[in-house]
Design a protein around this motif. Structure first.
Motif, short mmCIF file in Angstrom:
data_model
loop_
_atom_site.label_atom_id
_atom_site.label_comp_id
_atom_site.label_asym_id
_atom_site.label_seq_id
_atom_site.Cartn_x
_atom_site.Cartn_y
_atom_site.Cartn_z
N ILE A 1 -6.10 2.76 -16.37
CA ILE A 1 -4.98 2.92 -15.44
C ILE A 1 -5.23 4.10 -14.50
CG2 ILE A 1 -2.51 3.40 -15.27
CD1 ILE A 1 -2.17 1.97 -17.94
N LYS A 2 -5.69 5.21 -15.06
CA LYS A 2 -6.00 6.38 -14.23
C LYS A 2 -7.07 6.05 -13.21
CE LYS A 2 -4.83 10.07 -17.51
NZ LYS A 2 -5.37 11.17 -18.35
N GLY A 3 -8.11 5.34 -13.65
CA GLY A 3 -9.19 4.98 -12.75
C GLY A 3 -8.73 4.08 -11.62
N ALA A 4 -7.84 3.11 -11.93
CA ALA A 4 -7.33 2.20 -10.90
C ALA A 4 -6.50 2.95 -9.88
CB ALA A 4 -6.51 1.10 -11.55
N LEU A 5 -5.69 3.89 -10.34
CA LEU A 5 -4.88 4.67 -9.41
C LEU A 5 -5.75 5.56 -8.52
CD1 LEU A 5 -1.81 5.76 -11.56
CD2 LEU A 5 -1.82 4.19 -9.61
N MET A 6 -6.74 6.19 -9.11
CA MET A 6 -7.62 7.06 -8.33
C MET A 6 -8.38 6.26 -7.27
SD MET A 6 -7.18 10.16 -9.15
CE MET A 6 -8.61 10.83 -8.28
N LYS A 7 -8.71 5.03 -7.59
CA LYS A 7 -9.47 4.17 -6.67
C LYS A 7 -8.67 3.86 -5.42
CE LYS A 7 -12.25 -0.06 -6.74
NZ LYS A 7 -12.71 -1.20 -7.58
N GLN B 1 -3.20 -8.44 -11.47
CA GLN B 1 -2.91 -7.03 -11.75
C GLN B 1 -3.78 -6.50 -12.89
OE1 GLN B 1 -0.86 -5.00 -9.92
NE2 GLN B 1 -0.80 -6.77 -8.55
N TYR B 2 -3.99 -7.32 -13.89
CA TYR B 2 -4.82 -6.90 -15.03
C TYR B 2 -6.26 -6.66 -14.59
CZ TYR B 2 -6.33 -6.74 -19.94
OH TYR B 2 -6.82 -6.35 -21.17
N SER B 3 -6.77 -7.53 -13.72
CA SER B 3 -8.15 -7.37 -13.25
C SER B 3 -8.30 -6.10 -12.41
CB SER B 3 -8.58 -8.59 -12.44
OG SER B 3 -7.83 -8.70 -11.25
N LEU B 4 -7.24 -5.70 -11.69
CA LEU B 4 -7.30 -4.48 -10.90
C LEU B 4 -7.38 -3.23 -11.77
CD1 LEU B 4 -4.65 -5.35 -8.14
CD2 LEU B 4 -7.11 -5.04 -7.80
N LEU B 5 -6.96 -3.34 -13.02
CA LEU B 5 -7.08 -2.22 -13.96
C LEU B 5 -8.47 -2.16 -14.58
CD1 LEU B 5 -3.60 -2.48 -15.74
CD2 LEU B 5 -4.28 -0.96 -13.89
N GLU B 6 -9.34 -3.12 -14.21
CA GLU B 6 -10.74 -3.15 -14.64
C GLU B 6 -10.89 -2.99 -16.15
OE1 GLU B 6 -12.92 -0.32 -12.33
OE2 GLU B 6 -12.50 -1.34 -10.43
N PRO B 7 -10.46 -4.02 -16.90
CA PRO B 7 -10.58 -3.95 -18.37
C PRO B 7 -12.03 -3.84 -18.82
CG PRO B 7 -9.99 -6.17 -17.63
CD PRO B 7 -9.86 -5.29 -16.44
N SER B 8 -12.20 -3.35 -20.01
CA SER B 8 -13.55 -3.16 -20.56
C SER B 8 -14.18 -4.52 -20.88
CB SER B 8 -13.47 -2.32 -21.82
OG SER B 8 -12.68 -2.97 -22.80
N PHE C 1 0.83 -1.20 0.00
CA PHE C 1 0.00 0.00 0.00
C PHE C 1 0.87 1.26 0.00
CE2 PHE C 1 -1.90 3.32 2.70
CZ PHE C 1 -3.02 3.64 1.95
N CYS C 2 1.87 1.29 0.87
CA CYS C 2 2.77 2.45 0.93
C CYS C 2 3.51 2.63 -0.39
CB CYS C 2 3.77 2.29 2.06
SG CYS C 2 3.05 2.39 3.72
N HIS C 3 3.99 1.56 -0.98
CA HIS C 3 4.74 1.65 -2.23
C HIS C 3 3.86 2.15 -3.38
CE1 HIS C 3 8.01 -1.42 -0.81
NE2 HIS C 3 8.00 -0.29 -0.11
N LEU C 4 2.61 1.73 -3.40
CA LEU C 4 1.69 2.23 -4.43
C LEU C 4 1.50 3.73 -4.29
CD1 LEU C 4 -0.32 1.73 -6.75
CD2 LEU C 4 -2.07 1.28 -5.00
#
Length: 610
Positions: A484-490, A467-474, A272-275
């Motif tokens: 990628i932006k959405g995953a980071l904001m989440k 990791q791919y699923s965390l990026l929530e593909p279409s 979590f800290c590294h992210l």
């Protein structure tokens, strides 16, 4: 600073720029040994340490430290006596004994706090404009802009810990929604802040604690206050004691299942800290506290006094940490978040076998062991532990940070993953770094990476799928920049702003105009160096080369290869690339294929010895 323990300090509170965690070795002639060491500092490489270090006479290490010594027995150890002293890791009075692989720490400490005094031999002379002594820092601006109303909001109770840089006490909320609730307050006298860097350290720790929020294994921060004389940092009170104490209470080690339960919590909070772009830099059992005495109490990461923000592409160079847990690349002054993972590897080793992987009688000996020695997996109890446990620790303690697992990857290692099916894998910031390298690669290297990705095992693909699923593909199974932006904001906290993680997305601008499916994502997110560290690397590479021969290999001129690699015309391409191409048919050789996978830069080629 940052520890929130309710027990008296024993050498781990109020962290400093470098902690020398010196072992205590039982000795029947303890007092005589101590006197002899005080008189002759040069003999530290061969003489056992007594209750105080001759180099740091103000330091009294924890009496329990000998539990981790291979030559010490818990049953024979004397009952620990609480000490009022703690580890003042920023105020060295004497120099390291030469020769030390980290001898430059002396000047770092002098610059940082102006507290290193020369001895009679003239060593450890502060550099630059540093000054020594308790009166230094009188002209510094020690105003932090914190609230001035500490006394009106909290009722201060008993002192529970004391360090060289301040002390910890209990307190209660006087009013508001938390009225009556106990908290821990770190009290830091401003008179102790004798340099501008020491002031900045306090400011940065509060900023990190304020920015990081929302994780169950992170100590909760309430607020920071100040008056004319002191700074007050209010945090969650953890009354369950240090992880170190739990290890000792279990006779020095954990079972594999119990060790997993601890390491899952540690890996989760560190990932979590590294992210968020925060590197802790002082992970050790003393810096994890249990919230209560309950056996299943949650574990909390504390003490962010040495932590810093780090950009995804940035390398840090100041030497910080604790001697037994410091990563090799920290001593080489070029490191990032991987240094935390090394420290977790040391903790894992201790949990499983009860001894340190790198041990020596002096701090310089510890550094040499960290740089040169390999941890032993032959002594008891390692032969009785599972092969997965040993592989897990070995992959954390790889001296090459490029080949080391990340904290997120460690959570999907078979040894951890087989424990529970409910484990949530965090987003790994290293994925974005690898994708950046892929997006900037030549078409030839992309083809080589795609061939390699087709050789991955089920275990290796599991991490990439997570990791791919965390990026929530279409719905069509692809990702773009928006994903990628959405995953980071989440998953973002305010720390991401300080570490400039979002700015890093500009390096992935090519995804703004196209999408990436899972097959290409595997090629983009594959870590060549980590695969190279595996026993089956040769098999991976050979299989990938066969696929590349069928689908992507073709005759190629050296000049064309140079262009693919972005080499300038001034580079002697024939001299550096001749072994990349088979002379029989002009196609890429196996050696050239492997070098291409690593993404050899033009700078590395130019510097190749002729």
């Amino acid at each position: 600073m940052g520890a929130c323990s309710s027990k008296p300090a024993t050498g781990s509170k109020f962290s400093g720029r470098y902690d020398i965690d010196i072992p205590v070795k039982p000795d029947d002639n303890n007092n005589n040994t101590n006197k002899q060491l005080e008189e002759n500092e040069a003999e530290t490489e061969t003489t056992s340490y007594a209750k105080k270090s001759p180099f740091f006479p103000f330091y009294s290490p924890s009496p329990a430290r000998n539990w981790f010594s291979k030559k010490s027995s818990p049953a024979k150890s004397p009952a620990p006596t609480p000490s009022s002293n703690s580890t003042p890791r920023r105020f060295f009075r004497r120099p390291f004994p030469p020769p030390s692989p980290a001898k430059h720490i002396k000047s770092v400490l002098a610059r940082r706090h102006g507290a290193v005094k020369p001895n009679n031999s003239g060593g450890a002379i502060p550099e630059g404009n540093e000054v020594s002594g308790s009166d230094s820092g009188s002209g510094l601006d020690k105003s932090f802009g914190f609230s001035k109303h500490f006394g009106s909001k909290y009722e201060v109770g008993e002192e529970v810990g004391r360090g060289h840089f301040g002390y910890t006490c209990k307190a209660k909320f006087k009013k508001g929604e938390f009225k009556g609730q106990d908290v821990a307050v770190k009290v830091i006298p401003k008179s102790k802040m004798t340099t501008a860097i020491a002031i900045e350290d306090v400011r940065r720790e509060v900023k990190i604690l304020r920015a990081l929020s929302g994780h169950n294994n992170l100590v909760k921060f309430y607020d920071a206050y100040e008056d004319h004389e002191k700074v007050y940092v209010v945090m969650e009170l953890c009354e369950g004691g240090e992880l170190l104490d739990r290890i000792l209470s279990r006779g020095g080690k954990y079972s594999e299942d119990d060790a997993k339960a601890v390491l899952i919590q540690i890996l989760n909070v560190v990932a979590f800290c590294h992210l968020q772009g925060v590197v802790h830099r002082d992970l050790k059992p003393e810096n994890f506290l249990f919230t209560s005495k309950d056996e299943n109490s949650p574990l909390k990461a504390i003490d962010f006094g040495l932590s810093d923000f780090v950009k995804p592409d940035e390398r840090l160079n100041d030497i910080v940490g604790s001697a037994y847990y410091v990563a090799p690349e920290v001593l080489h002054r070029s490191y990032s978040t991987e240094a935390d993972v090394w420290s977790i590897g040391v903790i894992a080793y201790i949990l499983l076998c009860g001894s340190r992987p790198f041990w020596a009688r002096s701090e310089s000996g510890i550094f040499r062991a960290v740089l040169k020695a390999d941890p032993s997996f032959d002594e008891v109890p390692w032969p009785t532990l599972s092969s997965e446990a040993k592989d897990f620790v070995k992959r954390l303690l790889n001296k090459d940070p490029r080949k080391r697992m990340t904290a997120a990857q460690a959570l999907v290692h078979p040894w951890i993953r087989n424990t529970t099916n409910e484990l949530k894998v965090p987003l790994d910031i290293s994925i974005l770094r690898l994708m950046k390298g892929y997006m900037r690669s030549s078409a030839l290297r992309k083809a080589a990476l795609r061939a390699l990705s087709k050789t991955l095992t089920v275990d290796e693909l599991f991490y990439l799928k997570e990791q791919y699923s965390l990026l929530e593909p279409s719905k069509n199974g692809s990702i773009s920049m928006e994903n990628i932006k959405g995953a980071l904001m989440k998953h973002a906290t305010d720390a991401m702003k300080e570490s400039r993680v979002h700015d890093f997305l500009a390096s992935l601008s090519a995804l703004q105009y196209r999408r990436m499916d899972f097959e290409e994502f595997c090629a983009a997110a594959i870590n060549i160096y980590q695969l190279e560290a595996l026993d089956r690397w040769e098999q991976h590479a050979r299989c990938a080369y066969e696929l590349f021969e069928k689908d992507g290999n073709r005759a190629i001129m050296i000049e064309e290869l140079a262009s693919e690699l972005g080499l300038s015309p001034s580079v002697p391409v024939h001299a550096v690339l001749h072994d990349w191409i088979r002379h029989t048919d002009g196609k890429l050789s196996f050696l050239g294929f492997v070098k291409l996978l690593h993404g050899v830069s033009s700078r590395a080629l130019t510097n190749k010895p002729q």
